[in-house]
Design a protein around this motif. Structure first.
Motif, short mmCIF file in Angstrom:
data_model
loop_
_atom_site.label_atom_id
_atom_site.label_comp_id
_atom_site.label_asym_id
_atom_site.label_seq_id
_atom_site.Cartn_x
_atom_site.Cartn_y
_atom_site.Cartn_z
N UNK A 27 0.66 -0.96 0.02
CA UNK A 27 -0.04 -0.20 -0.07
C UNK A 27 1.07 1.18 0.28
N UNK A 28 1.79 1.61 0.76
CA UNK A 28 2.70 2.35 0.99
C UNK A 28 3.74 2.56 -0.41
N UNK A 29 3.76 1.98 -1.44
CA UNK A 29 4.54 1.48 -2.63
C UNK A 29 3.53 2.34 -3.21
N UNK A 30 2.32 2.01 -3.62
CA UNK A 30 1.10 2.24 -4.31
C UNK A 30 0.96 3.17 -4.10
N UNK A 31 0.57 4.29 -2.98
CA UNK A 31 0.36 5.27 -2.04
C UNK A 31 1.50 6.22 -3.08
N UNK A 32 2.77 5.17 -2.27
CA UNK A 32 3.95 6.38 -3.11
C UNK A 32 4.15 6.80 -4.39
N UNK A 33 3.88 5.92 -5.19
CA UNK A 33 3.96 6.11 -6.85
C UNK A 33 2.56 6.93 -7.21
N UNK A 34 1.59 7.24 -6.75
CA UNK A 34 0.54 7.40 -7.50
C UNK A 34 0.42 8.86 -6.80
N UNK A 35 1.43 9.05 -5.84
CA UNK A 35 1.58 10.74 -5.67
C UNK A 35 2.71 10.99 -6.90
N UNK A 36 3.02 10.68 -6.52
CA UNK A 36 5.07 11.08 -7.56
C UNK A 36 3.63 10.85 -8.74
N UNK A 37 3.78 10.29 -9.67
CA UNK A 37 2.85 10.45 -11.03
C UNK A 37 2.00 11.74 -10.71
N UNK A 38 0.84 12.14 -9.25
CA UNK A 38 0.00 12.92 -9.87
C UNK A 38 1.06 14.28 -9.53
N UNK A 66 13.18 6.04 3.51
CA UNK A 66 13.36 7.76 2.52
C UNK A 66 11.69 7.63 0.87
N UNK A 67 11.41 8.82 1.37
CA UNK A 67 10.83 7.94 -0.46
C UNK A 67 11.85 8.06 -1.93
N UNK A 68 12.84 7.95 -1.13
CA UNK A 68 14.00 7.22 -2.61
C UNK A 68 13.92 6.09 -2.51
N UNK A 69 14.17 5.56 -1.32
CA UNK A 69 14.23 3.63 -0.99
C UNK A 69 12.47 3.06 -1.90
N UNK A 70 11.53 4.09 -1.40
CA UNK A 70 10.47 3.87 -2.40
C UNK A 70 10.18 3.74 -3.52
N UNK A 71 10.53 4.83 -3.71
CA UNK A 71 10.22 5.39 -5.35
C UNK A 71 11.33 3.80 -6.08
N UNK A 72 12.69 3.30 -5.66
CA UNK A 72 13.02 1.70 -6.00
C UNK A 72 12.25 0.60 -6.03
N UNK A 73 12.22 0.83 -5.05
CA UNK A 73 11.25 -0.71 -4.87
C UNK A 73 10.54 -1.43 -5.77
N UNK A 74 9.89 -1.41 -6.36
CA UNK A 74 9.05 -2.00 -7.34
C UNK A 74 11.07 -2.74 -8.20
N UNK A 75 12.08 -1.86 -8.96
CA UNK A 75 12.74 -1.67 -9.37
C UNK A 75 14.11 -2.68 -8.47
N UNK A 76 13.65 -2.64 -7.22
CA UNK A 76 14.37 -4.15 -6.66
C UNK A 76 13.99 -5.73 -6.80
N UNK A 126 6.20 5.78 -13.84
CA UNK A 126 7.25 6.00 -12.48
C UNK A 126 9.02 5.89 -13.31
N UNK A 127 8.75 4.51 -14.29
CA UNK A 127 10.20 4.66 -14.69
C UNK A 127 10.64 5.95 -15.70
N UNK A 128 9.83 6.31 -15.70
CA UNK A 128 10.18 7.78 -16.67
C UNK A 128 10.21 8.83 -15.77
N UNK A 129 9.46 8.93 -14.84
CA UNK A 129 9.52 9.95 -13.74
C UNK A 129 11.33 9.56 -13.53
N UNK A 130 11.58 8.74 -13.40
CA UNK A 130 13.16 7.72 -12.30
C UNK A 130 14.51 8.50 -13.06
N UNK A 131 13.61 8.48 -15.26
CA UNK A 131 14.77 8.85 -16.03
C UNK A 131 14.95 10.77 -16.01
#
Length: 219
Positions: A27-38, A66-76, A126-131
């Motif tokens: 849930x934390x991953x999903x909410x974080x990525x949704x907010x990053x996209x928004x 922190x939020x950097x770690x959650x941003x890369x959670x799916x990449x892990x 999220x991938x495009x956001x990281x790039x």
């Protein structure tokens, strides 16, 4: 007896507590990525992620630094799946064939592994956001370098080579990693291209890696 029972418990299905922890993390991953996209990565705070997930910031920090770690959670998850797929490739395969096969095998699992947490479209965003985020891109490139080193060690193990004395695994992974970065950039520039198109681009470029390194281009 207790040792046997304990071992059985560790190998069995996850208990209620573990399932709840997994749901909270997802849930934390999903909410974080949704907010990053928004609203973008820089404008998103840990407090906002925690609020969206209906947990406290303290709970957030139990799962992520922190939020950097959650941003890369799916990449892990994607990277771990790829490394595992490489370890399982047939021993008779050449190094390049094993890497290509591992990419396609892990790709087939991507929908299941990532799709169980977030929609694949959100993962692509999220991938495009990281790039496109300088702070995240720097982390992304460092992580890719670390993954390439792990893969070079695995190739050396498969081939019975001493990585300290034989540069070929690292040379191959440098070329392979370059292909993956180039294809990711091409895909990102296409904007709305989906996962099927990314797979097509990666496959087409990997199929040219061997010829590009081995052939005389002028013949």
């Amino acid at each position: 007896m207790h040792a046997i029972e304990g071992a059985g418990a560790r190998t069995g299905p996850p208990g209620l507590r573990e399932r709840k922890k997994r749901r909270t993390r997802d849930t934390l991953i999903r909410c974080a990525l949704e907010l990053f996209a928004l609203q973008g990565y820089e404008r998103t705070t840990v407090d906002a992620i925690a609020e969206a997930a209906d947990v406290s910031p303290r709970t957030f920090f139990r799962y992520f630094a922190g939020k950097e770690e959650v941003a890369f959670a799916l990449q892990d998850s994607v990277e771990s799946s790829f490394c595992a797929a490489l370890r399982e490739r047939p021993a008779a395969e050449s190094p390049l064939a094993a890497l290509r096969g591992a990419v396609l095998t892990s790709w087939d699992k991507l929908g299941e592994d990532v799709g169980s947490i977030v929609p694949l479209e959100l993962h692509m965003r999220t991938y495009r956001m990281i790039e496109s985020t300088p702070a995240l891109l720097a982390v992304h490139l460092r992580r890719l370098s670390e993954v390439e080193e792990r893969l070079a060690h695995e190739i050396a193990r498969r081939e019975g080579l001493d990585l300290a004395a034989d540069p070929r695994p690292r040379v191959l992974l440098a070329a392979f990693g370059g292909v993956m970065r180039v294809t990711g950039r091409i895909w990102g520039e296409q904007g709305g291209a989906g996962m099927t198109e990314l797979r097509r681009i990666i496959t087409a470029h990997l199929d040219q890696l061997g010829p590009a390194l081995a052939e005389n281009w002028r013949t």
